[in-house]
Design a protein around this motif. Structure first.
Motif, short mmCIF file in Angstrom:
data_model
loop_
_atom_site.label_atom_id
_atom_site.label_comp_id
_atom_site.label_asym_id
_atom_site.label_seq_id
_atom_site.Cartn_x
_atom_site.Cartn_y
_atom_site.Cartn_z
N GLU A 6 -26.85 23.13 11.58
CA GLU A 6 -26.47 23.98 12.70
C GLU A 6 -25.09 23.60 13.23
O GLU A 6 -24.67 22.44 13.13
CB GLU A 6 -27.48 23.86 13.86
CG GLU A 6 -28.91 24.19 13.51
CD GLU A 6 -29.74 22.96 13.23
OE1 GLU A 6 -30.98 23.03 13.37
OE2 GLU A 6 -29.14 21.91 12.86
N GLY A 8 -22.01 25.04 16.50
CA GLY A 8 -21.68 26.00 17.55
C GLY A 8 -22.18 25.65 18.93
O GLY A 8 -21.88 26.35 19.90
N ARG A 19 -22.15 31.01 20.33
CA ARG A 19 -22.69 31.52 19.07
C ARG A 19 -23.05 30.34 18.19
O ARG A 19 -22.18 29.55 17.81
CB ARG A 19 -21.70 32.43 18.35
CG ARG A 19 -22.29 33.12 17.13
CD ARG A 19 -21.28 34.07 16.50
NE ARG A 19 -21.83 34.81 15.38
CZ ARG A 19 -22.46 35.97 15.49
NH1 ARG A 19 -22.60 36.53 16.68
NH2 ARG A 19 -22.95 36.59 14.43
N SER A 21 -24.60 28.85 14.62
CA SER A 21 -24.68 29.23 13.22
C SER A 21 -25.45 28.17 12.45
O SER A 21 -25.39 26.97 12.79
CB SER A 21 -23.28 29.40 12.63
OG SER A 21 -23.35 29.91 11.32
N CYS A 22 -26.16 28.60 11.45
CA CYS A 22 -26.93 27.68 10.61
C CYS A 22 -26.70 28.07 9.16
O CYS A 22 -26.88 29.24 8.80
CB CYS A 22 -28.41 27.79 10.97
SG CYS A 22 -29.53 26.91 9.85
N ARG A 72 -28.28 37.57 10.36
CA ARG A 72 -28.18 36.76 9.15
C ARG A 72 -27.24 37.41 8.17
O ARG A 72 -27.03 38.63 8.18
CB ARG A 72 -29.55 36.54 8.53
CG ARG A 72 -30.22 37.81 8.02
CD ARG A 72 -31.66 37.51 7.59
NE ARG A 72 -31.69 36.55 6.49
CZ ARG A 72 -32.76 35.82 6.18
NH1 ARG A 72 -33.86 35.91 6.90
NH2 ARG A 72 -32.73 34.99 5.14
N THR A 78 -26.51 32.23 5.76
CA THR A 78 -26.42 31.80 7.15
C THR A 78 -27.33 32.64 8.06
O THR A 78 -27.67 33.78 7.73
CB THR A 78 -24.99 31.90 7.69
OG1 THR A 78 -24.55 33.26 7.58
CG2 THR A 78 -24.04 30.99 6.93
N ASP A 80 -27.38 33.31 12.37
CA ASP A 80 -26.66 33.06 13.62
C ASP A 80 -27.51 33.44 14.83
O ASP A 80 -28.43 34.24 14.72
CB ASP A 80 -25.37 33.87 13.66
CG ASP A 80 -24.35 33.40 12.64
OD1 ASP A 80 -23.33 34.10 12.46
OD2 ASP A 80 -24.56 32.33 12.02
N GLN A 82 -26.41 34.65 18.61
CA GLN A 82 -25.43 34.97 19.65
C GLN A 82 -26.13 34.89 20.99
O GLN A 82 -27.12 35.60 21.21
CB GLN A 82 -24.84 36.36 19.44
CG GLN A 82 -23.87 36.80 20.52
CD GLN A 82 -22.60 35.97 20.54
OE1 GLN A 82 -22.04 35.65 19.49
NE2 GLN A 82 -22.14 35.60 21.73
N CYS A 96 -32.53 25.34 13.88
CA CYS A 96 -32.67 26.41 12.88
C CYS A 96 -33.88 26.07 12.02
O CYS A 96 -34.11 24.88 11.70
CB CYS A 96 -31.39 26.45 12.05
SG CYS A 96 -31.41 27.56 10.65
#
Length: 126
Positions: A6, A8, A19, A21-22, A72, A78, A80, A82, A96
């Motif tokens: 992960e 962000g 945001r 992200s993974c 995704r 990935t 995400d 938000q 994640c």
């Protein structure tokens, strides 16, 4: 062994946005259901959002509906999250998670996910 990483997380004022992200290390899980969970200090890990492998179905915890959006990109492997209109009660470590096999529908239960990231800290100041 699948690894999820992960990024962000950070410190943001109430009302702000982040945001997350993974990214997954193995292409084999690009079409598995994925989710985000979080754990605040002294509390149990809780479900935040989940998404089906094609991205057509999403589930959210009631407290984040209308503020958070999960998405995704299977080509990039990935998923995400938000997060808008953040509140101090959103402060937690966000994880994640990835289902154990293809075809598993996304659920709100942590037991449905076999792979987990190390987490990223989100802190929302009032």
């Amino acid at each position: 062994q699948v690894q999820l990483v992960e990024s962000g997380g950070g410190l943001v004022q109430a009302g702000g946005s982040l945001r997350l992200s993974c990214v997954a290390s193995e292409r084999t899980v690009s079409n598995y259901a994925k989710a985000w969970f979080r754990q605040a200090p002294g509390k149990e890990r809780e479900f935040v959002a989940a998404i089906s492998w094609r991205g057509g179905t999403m589930y959210y915890q009631d407290s984040v509906k209308g503020r958070f959006t999960i998405s995704r990109d299977n080509a990039k492997n990935t998923v995400d999250l938000q997060m808008n209109s953040l509140k101090p009660e959103d402060t937690a470590v966000y994880y994640c998670a990835c289902a154990a096999a293809p075809g598993i529908v996304p659920t709100r239960r942590a037991q449905s996910y076999n792979y987990w990231g190390q987490g990223t800290q989100v802190t929302v100041s009032s």
